[in-house]
Design a protein around this motif. Structure first.
Motif, PDB file in Angstrom:
ATOM      1  N   UNK A 109       1.122  -1.273   0.029  1.00 14.68           N
ATOM      2  CA  UNK A 109       0.059   0.043   0.032  1.00 14.68           C
ATOM      3  C   UNK A 109       0.931   1.362   0.047  1.00 14.68           C
ATOM      4  N   UNK A 110       2.034   1.094   0.362  1.00 16.60           N
ATOM      5  CA  UNK A 110       3.195   2.023   0.435  1.00 16.60           C
ATOM      6  C   UNK A 110       3.450   2.651  -1.127  1.00 16.60           C
ATOM      7  N   UNK A 111       2.774   2.061  -2.264  1.00 15.88           N
ATOM      8  CA  UNK A 111       3.275   2.938  -3.475  1.00 15.88           C
ATOM      9  C   UNK A 111       1.775   3.833  -3.646  1.00 15.88           C
ATOM     10  N   UNK A 112       0.805   3.727  -2.879  1.00 14.74           N
ATOM     11  CA  UNK A 112      -0.193   4.819  -3.274  1.00 14.74           C
ATOM     12  C   UNK A 112      -0.011   5.973  -3.163  1.00 14.74           C
ATOM     13  N   UNK A 113       0.606   6.474  -2.072  1.00 16.61           N
ATOM     14  CA  UNK A 113       0.878   7.829  -2.194  1.00 16.61           C
ATOM     15  C   UNK A 113       1.970   8.590  -3.029  1.00 16.61           C
ATOM     16  N   UNK A 114       2.920   7.747  -3.176  1.00 14.03           N
ATOM     17  CA  UNK A 114       3.944   8.180  -4.256  1.00 14.03           C
ATOM     18  C   UNK A 114       3.407   8.090  -5.695  1.00 14.03           C
ATOM     19  N   UNK A 115       2.505   7.124  -6.114  1.00 15.97           N
ATOM     20  CA  UNK A 115       2.010   6.976  -7.583  1.00 15.97           C
ATOM     21  C   UNK A 115       1.173   8.261  -7.632  1.00 15.97           C
ATOM     22  N   UNK A 116      -0.016   8.486  -6.851  1.00 16.37           N
ATOM     23  CA  UNK A 116      -0.841   9.495  -7.200  1.00 16.37           C
ATOM     24  C   UNK A 116      -0.069  10.920  -7.276  1.00 16.37           C
ATOM     25  N   UNK A 117       0.885  11.203  -6.317  1.00 14.77           N
ATOM     26  CA  UNK A 117       1.840  12.223  -6.326  1.00 14.77           C
ATOM     27  C   UNK A 117       2.578  12.358  -7.741  1.00 14.77           C
ATOM     28  N   UNK A 118       3.033  11.545  -8.092  1.00 16.08           N
ATOM     29  CA  UNK A 118       3.974  11.439  -9.275  1.00 16.08           C
ATOM     30  C   UNK A 118       3.212  11.497 -10.756  1.00 16.08           C
ATOM     31  N   UNK A 119       2.122  10.502 -10.664  1.00 14.17           N
ATOM     32  CA  UNK A 119       1.491  10.340 -11.661  1.00 14.17           C
ATOM     33  C   UNK A 119      -0.041  10.973 -12.070  1.00 14.17           C
ATOM     34  N   UNK A 120      -0.573  11.298 -10.899  1.00 13.04           N
ATOM     35  CA  UNK A 120      -2.105  11.664 -10.672  1.00 13.04           C
ATOM     36  C   UNK A 120      -2.860  10.714 -10.638  1.00 13.04           C
ATOM     37  N   UNK A 121      -2.350   9.474 -10.559  1.00 10.96           N
ATOM     38  CA  UNK A 121      -3.408   8.313 -10.602  1.00 10.96           C
ATOM     39  C   UNK A 121      -2.527   7.076  -9.964  1.00 10.96           C
ATOM     40  N   UNK A 122      -3.449   6.175  -9.208  1.00 14.21           N
ATOM     41  CA  UNK A 122      -2.840   5.052  -8.770  1.00 14.21           C
ATOM     42  C   UNK A 122      -4.232   4.109  -8.524  1.00 14.21           C
ATOM     43  N   UNK A 123      -3.999   2.937  -8.817  1.00 12.01           N
ATOM     44  CA  UNK A 123      -4.813   1.778  -8.652  1.00 12.01           C
ATOM     45  C   UNK A 123      -4.296   0.514  -7.954  1.00 12.01           C
ATOM     46  N   UNK A 124      -4.587   0.621  -6.604  1.00 16.18           N
ATOM     47  CA  UNK A 124      -3.843  -0.338  -5.634  1.00 16.18           C
ATOM     48  C   UNK A 124      -5.031  -1.234  -5.200  1.00 16.18           C
ATOM     49  N   UNK A 125      -4.763  -2.727  -5.137  1.00 12.84           N
ATOM     50  CA  UNK A 125      -5.612  -3.536  -4.372  1.00 12.84           C
ATOM     51  C   UNK A 125      -5.493  -3.369  -2.781  1.00 12.84           C
ATOM     52  N   UNK A 126      -6.813  -3.547  -2.521  1.00 11.24           N
ATOM     53  CA  UNK A 126      -6.994  -3.431  -0.809  1.00 11.24           C
ATOM     54  C   UNK A 126      -6.183  -4.420  -0.460  1.00 11.24           C
ATOM     55  N   UNK A 127      -5.398  -4.160   0.703  1.00  8.07           N
ATOM     56  CA  UNK A 127      -4.487  -5.295   1.096  1.00  8.07           C
ATOM     57  C   UNK A 127      -5.134  -6.531   1.745  1.00  8.07           C
TER      58      UNK A 127
END
Ligand code: EPZ
Length: 422
Positions: free
Chosen positions: A100-118
């Motif tokens: 889940x730690x990729x969620x913040x960086x991804x949306x900050x860098x690319x404007x979008x993130x799709x992460x499976x609920x853990x």
């Protein structure tokens, strides 16, 4: 499925260098998503969770080299020059919640993130509602469907965040997201673990402007971009604490090198209260056999309190201590799974809600036991080291997630332990 076979009754002695902290290296690997430039991490533990994070990042087209041995340490080189698709799929996330730690960086860098609920795990439901609520405060549009979280934001905007409850990865996720947000973010009721302060050291080396990490209030001035950096991961305080207990429970004499004693304050204080002889030396921390262990109560707390990740290991030790100890688990709702396995080895442990009452000392006898989670598996190895006879710990893969070659290290220190396949 690998197992460990342990012949108990042999003292642990000698010297051991403790490796880098898994729970610092994981967010720091995710932080590479915040820049197109290379990020080099040194002193990375070669454990399964690190390999899983490497696979997850590679899935997004991040160039990942390592972890690979680099002298006594290991290093990972990462470069997120482009991110092909900002997604963390279920089959990877289900094996490691820290994805889940990729969620913040991804949306900050690319404007979008799709992460499976853990999803939950053995020790509790482990929701991420606080992560999502805080990201929404930064302007992200969050939707959850089909077991996935989607986050969208043209550009995150700094805000004042107050976590209803202290969350380690929640604080890390938001610190990383805020680093590229527009304006200032203030995080109140932040987690204070050393891994958070270490992540801030890396982010600031990448050009972020973060103050107060490691304390309850963190201020982040967002910047438009970050650059690459090189960073050495802090030592693993939980691995260190686990080996301190190994020395104490086997009546050995063990020197741990490469550790930061001030990250182990509550653990050293509690073990000393139980009569364990611990000396902080300039070369590390030495633990010597206690001349008779005494019981002492403990309640797990957020840092700097006694860490929940040391609760199972401490319970193993209390089975050998004189008197009654009450162990209270305040962080997770189901983190006593190791207790019933220790009872099968001869321990006297009664569970009452979030409290375990341990009466000792009781002689432990070797038995076949099953590990349920990372730290429970470590505690069963510790119990096996102290038991008379042979202990078989099944599902050794749990321990491989967070401890590097633990059976080889313990063998080098005098333990009779071997890994058996099948
Ligand atoms: C981190 O997990 C660690 N993992 C855990 O270590 C550690 O046990 C835990 O912090 C507590 O110290 C990593 O750093 C990768 P939390 P995390 O968010 O961040 C509730 C190990 O052994 N909560 O601080 O997932 C949650 O359910 C692992 O290495 C919410 O309710 O823990 C828990 O009861 C195990 N909503 C409490 O807060 C949220 O959105 C603390 O969880 C987030 C958390």
């Amino acid at each position: 499925m690998d197992k460990f076979r342990i012949e108990g009754g042999y003292p642990i002695g000698g010297a051991l260098r403790v490796g880098g902290a898994k729970n610092a290296a994981l967010p720091e690997m995710a932080a590479c998503l915040l820049t197109a430039e290379p990020v080099e991490l040194r002193n990375v533990p070669q454990v399964k969770d690190i390999l899983t994070m490497a696979r997850l990042l590679a899935h997004m087209n991040v160039e990942v080299s390592g972890p690979r041995a680099d002298g006594e340490e290991a290093r990972v080189d990462l470069r997120a020059a482009t991110i092909s698709h900002a997604e963390a799929p279920y089959d990877l996330v289900k094996t490691m919640r820290a994805s889940v730690l990729v969620l913040g960086p991804l949306v900050a860098r690319t404007g979008y993130a799709r992460v499976s609920m853990p999803g939950g795990c053995a020790i509790g439901a482990r929701p991420i509602n606080l992560h999502l609520k805080a990201l929404e405060r930064l302007g992200a549009e969050i939707t959850t469907e089909h077991g996935y979280v989607e986050a969208r934001a043209r550009r995150l905007r700094g805000a004042r965040l107050l976590f209803d409850r202290i969350t380690v990865t929640g604080t890390e996720n938001l610190m990383m997201a805020a680093a590229l947000a527009e304006g200032e973010t203030v995080i109140e009721n932040a987690a204070r673990e050393p891994e958070i302060a270490d992540l801030a050291v890396l982010l600031n080396a990448m050009g972020a402007r973060i103050e107060g990490a490691g304390g309850a209030t963190i201020r982040i001035q967002g910047t438009s971009s970050l650059h690459g950096a090189t960073h050495a991961v802090i030592p693993d305080r939980i691995a260190a604490g686990t080996f301190l207990v190994a020395g104490a429970i086997t009546g050995g004499n063990l020197l741990l090198r490469g550790v930061k004693p001030d990250h182990l304050g509550a653990v050293i204080e509690k073990l000393t209260e139980c009569g364990v002889v611990i000396r902080v030396e300039n070369s590390g921390i030495r633990v010597e056999a206690a001349r008779g262990l005494k019981s002492a109560d403990v309640s797990t707390e957020e840092y700097p309190g006694f860490p929940t990740d040391m609760q199972a290991q401490y319970m193993a030790l209390m089975t050998q201590a004189r008197g009654t100890s009450i162990i209270t688990e305040t962080i997770f709702e189901n983190r006593f799974l190791h207790a019933s396995e220790m009872v099968r080895m001869g321990a006297d442990i009664a569970l009452h809600g979030n409290q375990a009452v341990v009466r000792g000392p009781t002689p432990l006898t070797g038995a076949s036991v099953i590990a349920s989670d990372l730290r429970a598996s470590a505690s069963l190895v510790l119990a096996g080291l102290a038991a008379q006879g042979t202990t078989i710990v099944d599902r050794a893969y749990h321990i491989d997630r967070g401890y590097e070659r633990i059976e080889e290290k313990l063998q080098e220190l005098g333990a009779r332990i071997e890994r058996i396949s099948g």
